[in-house]
Design a protein around this motif. Sequence first.
Motif, PDB file in Angstrom:
ATOM      1  N   ILE A 311      11.663   3.167  -2.448  1.00 40.79           N
ATOM      2  CA  ILE A 311      10.942   2.700  -1.258  1.00 40.79           C
ATOM      3  C   ILE A 311      11.913   2.184  -0.205  1.00 40.79           C
ATOM      4  O   ILE A 311      11.775   2.464   0.988  1.00 40.79           O
ATOM      5  N   ALA A 377       0.642   1.151  -7.917  1.00 34.55           N
ATOM      6  CA  ALA A 377       0.770   1.271  -6.462  1.00 34.55           C
ATOM      7  C   ALA A 377       2.209   1.587  -6.065  1.00 34.55           C
ATOM      8  O   ALA A 377       2.459   2.435  -5.195  1.00 34.55           O
ATOM      9  N   LEU A 378       3.172   0.914  -6.702  1.00 37.45           N
ATOM     10  CA  LEU A 378       4.579   1.197  -6.420  1.00 37.45           C
ATOM     11  C   LEU A 378       4.951   2.602  -6.889  1.00 37.45           C
ATOM     12  O   LEU A 378       5.722   3.308  -6.225  1.00 37.45           O
ATOM     13  N   TYR A 380       2.977   5.250  -7.097  1.00 38.26           N
ATOM     14  CA  TYR A 380       2.409   6.197  -6.139  1.00 38.26           C
ATOM     15  C   TYR A 380       3.260   6.260  -4.874  1.00 38.26           C
ATOM     16  O   TYR A 380       3.561   7.346  -4.358  1.00 38.26           O
ATOM     17  N   SER A 381       3.661   5.103  -4.363  1.00 35.79           N
ATOM     18  CA  SER A 381       4.481   5.053  -3.154  1.00 35.79           C
ATOM     19  C   SER A 381       5.840   5.700  -3.377  1.00 35.79           C
ATOM     20  O   SER A 381       6.344   6.430  -2.513  1.00 35.79           O
ATOM     21  N   GLY A 385       7.477   8.962  -1.498  1.00 35.86           N
ATOM     22  CA  GLY A 385       8.775   8.849  -0.846  1.00 35.86           C
ATOM     23  C   GLY A 385       9.785   9.830  -1.406  1.00 35.86           C
ATOM     24  O   GLY A 385      10.558  10.436  -0.656  1.00 35.86           O
ATOM     25  N   SER A 411      -4.023   9.186  -7.967  1.00 39.73           N
ATOM     26  CA  SER A 411      -4.901   8.717  -6.895  1.00 39.73           C
ATOM     27  C   SER A 411      -6.362   8.767  -7.325  1.00 39.73           C
ATOM     28  O   SER A 411      -7.138   7.842  -7.043  1.00 39.73           O
ATOM     29  N   TRP A 486      -0.281  -3.254  -1.428  1.00 41.39           N
ATOM     30  CA  TRP A 486       0.572  -2.057  -1.417  1.00 41.39           C
ATOM     31  C   TRP A 486      -0.260  -0.791  -1.587  1.00 41.39           C
ATOM     32  O   TRP A 486       0.168   0.293  -1.162  1.00 41.39           O
ATOM     33  N   SER A 487      -1.439  -0.888  -2.178  1.00 37.73           N
ATOM     34  CA  SER A 487      -2.333   0.268  -2.224  1.00 37.73           C
ATOM     35  C   SER A 487      -2.759   0.659  -0.820  1.00 37.73           C
ATOM     36  O   SER A 487      -2.925   1.849  -0.514  1.00 37.73           O
ATOM     37  N   SER A 490       0.577   2.144   0.975  1.00 30.58           N
ATOM     38  CA  SER A 490       1.012   3.450   0.479  1.00 30.58           C
ATOM     39  C   SER A 490      -0.017   4.547   0.668  1.00 30.58           C
ATOM     40  O   SER A 490       0.295   5.726   0.466  1.00 30.58           O
ATOM     41  N   LEU A 492      -2.694   4.741  -1.206  1.00 29.85           N
ATOM     42  CA  LEU A 492      -3.403   4.926  -2.464  1.00 29.85           C
ATOM     43  C   LEU A 492      -4.882   4.584  -2.309  1.00 29.85           C
ATOM     44  O   LEU A 492      -5.753   5.232  -2.907  1.00 29.85           O
ATOM     45  N   THR A 622       2.706   4.657   4.499  1.00 29.12           N
ATOM     46  CA  THR A 622       2.473   6.065   4.185  1.00 29.12           C
ATOM     47  C   THR A 622       1.011   6.371   4.453  1.00 29.12           C
ATOM     48  O   THR A 622       0.125   5.692   3.930  1.00 29.12           O
TER      49      THR A 622
END
Length: 655
Positions: A311, A377-378, A380-381, A385, A411, A486-487, A490, A492, A622
């Motif tokens: 990230i 969440a991290l 997915y991000s 990336g 997702s 963060w969801s 990103s 999500l 994102t």
Amino acid sequence: MATSDAVLQVLSGAGPRSFSSDLCFSNLDLAFRSKHIKYVRKRASRHMKMFKCSSVLQDCIGKQWFKRSGDGDLYLSGNATIKRLQLLRCKCQQAERVSGVTTEGGNGTWFVDSAKTLNLNGAVNSPGVLELGDTQQLTSEKEVLTSNGSVNKEEESLTTNGAVGTGRDASRKASVDPIEEEAWELLRDSVVYYCGSPIGTIAANDPTSSSVLNYDQVFIRDFIPSGIAFLLKGEYDIVRNFLLHTLQLQSWEKTMDCHSPGQGLMPASFKVRTFPLDGDDSATEEVLDPDFGEAAIGRVAPVDSGLWWIILLRAYGKCSGDLSVQERIDVQTGIKMILRLCLADGFDMFPTLLVTDGSCMIDRRMGIHGHPLEIQALFYSALLGAREMLTPEDGSADLLRALNNRLVALSFHIREYYWIDLRKLNEIYRYKTEEYSYDAVNKFNIYPDQVSTSLVEWMPNQGGYFIGNLQPAHMDFRFFSLGNMWSIVSGLATRDQSNAILDLIEAKWSDLVADMPLKICHPALEGLGLTTMEVPGQLFCGRLVIVLTVACIKMNRPEIAARAIDIAEKRLSRDKWPEYYDTKKARFIGKQARLFQTWSIAGYLVAKLLLADPSAARMLVTDEDPELVNAFSCMISSNPRRKRGQNNSKKPFII
């Protein structure tokens, strides 16, 4: 929940969002013309490798150390694991920029003095290959050391293609806020130097604490707020150094009780140590000493470190406009190693990552073992990336295919099964248990009595959130701030879900924000014998205001973040920037909280900078991927029973 054929057809042929590269290594003919390069043998019996600058490599090509794998990555011939740990010695007082190539699988790293020439097939100083210091200068700075050791910088902003604006010109026009000025001074005082170059920030610089523990180390997750703060100020070198040096730590041998984790694991933290040189007591050398969990509380490996690293790498490229870092061979290899570690097959039926307690957030018991929302969440991000930054190669096709499939499944899983609101709670309340069917409604065999009366009364009519964890027969209904924020950041969460999360925060402001934004989770996890610091419902953390600010900016609701920052501003400086706050309303400074905690300092600064220039949040945000949305719709409309057949081709009906 396998991905349906319809999903695979949606994603087939979709190329990765990546940057092109013309790097060619069909025949390696390395000519090292620097007399400052040498190979240093294993030092002592330590289980780690330590980097030390101003070293010289022996002729590695003559010994046929380098080979090329089928997917185009470099690797070292011989043993696949690093048994002989190398030391790169630093005898310098002045910083030298270094560059390197990390081999496939992390089986070796070589550094070259950037002042000299490294020849690859006749290509001198090939961009994005081995050059660490030879990049476009993004800012011209004049540094003046003051009497107290702080650095004042006069910067001239230079425009770079693709760089995210930071709004520094606007901030100069306004008067300097005394709290912000204090915060910047404290942040720069926390900077750690390695061979004269900034490489990170320590966790805390508390002069009142008699026990340092590991707060004098540079933590991967804790540096993220600091790194973003420096990016927003145009100070890119420290972030670049951090990314590249922690990448080299990735390939080091890491063992506990004769067992080694998978390749690709990033350290939780590292420390710069100084040792006297052999045979010369007047000279010293600096080494990087990483911790992969061998010394951590509970001996837990940091699952989130590699995800945060990806990230931050993406944020660096978007903010600085310098894409040469992510295009480097060693960086591309590092990304692939993290992906292979995360995408490895296992026994789990779910697309979420299975982790132990203490593997993210804070290294304390928090009851998050299983599939915690923050990690998902991290994850997915980081997948998004990585797909954006990976260069197109034939050898990466399988990896990208697995990445795309995992994005769709992840997702769908989070949006469908982690989401709760008042309607969903009522549905769970009416669940039947012990269902056996492909079309079962209660797929995870959740018992309705897990829905407590207090939760039903707490849930507002408007709003919802992602639960903290989901496992068979168990739902953790706690609200985790970082995972939910963060969801949103990103992508999500859907747009409707993102707005519903912010609606919930506004409706339950007194519980989630109170006198210090933002609570790590709500409600407190009682009954597990946890200490005050380990009861997450009592932890209010200043660094979380960053993710709240970015989420609010993305959803065009910055007034929520501004309200939270106003609350934090009234206490953080006065309370000497504590690590966390206790009690349900954050009335007390934490019983074991360190003062002058770097994440609290950097979190406040980043939130202020982002509100001053909301466009800068693009480095972290994102947007929802249209391909994933289409695949998600296909998955919802598909019948799980139909996916089990060998062939779903249409057959004629006889009437």
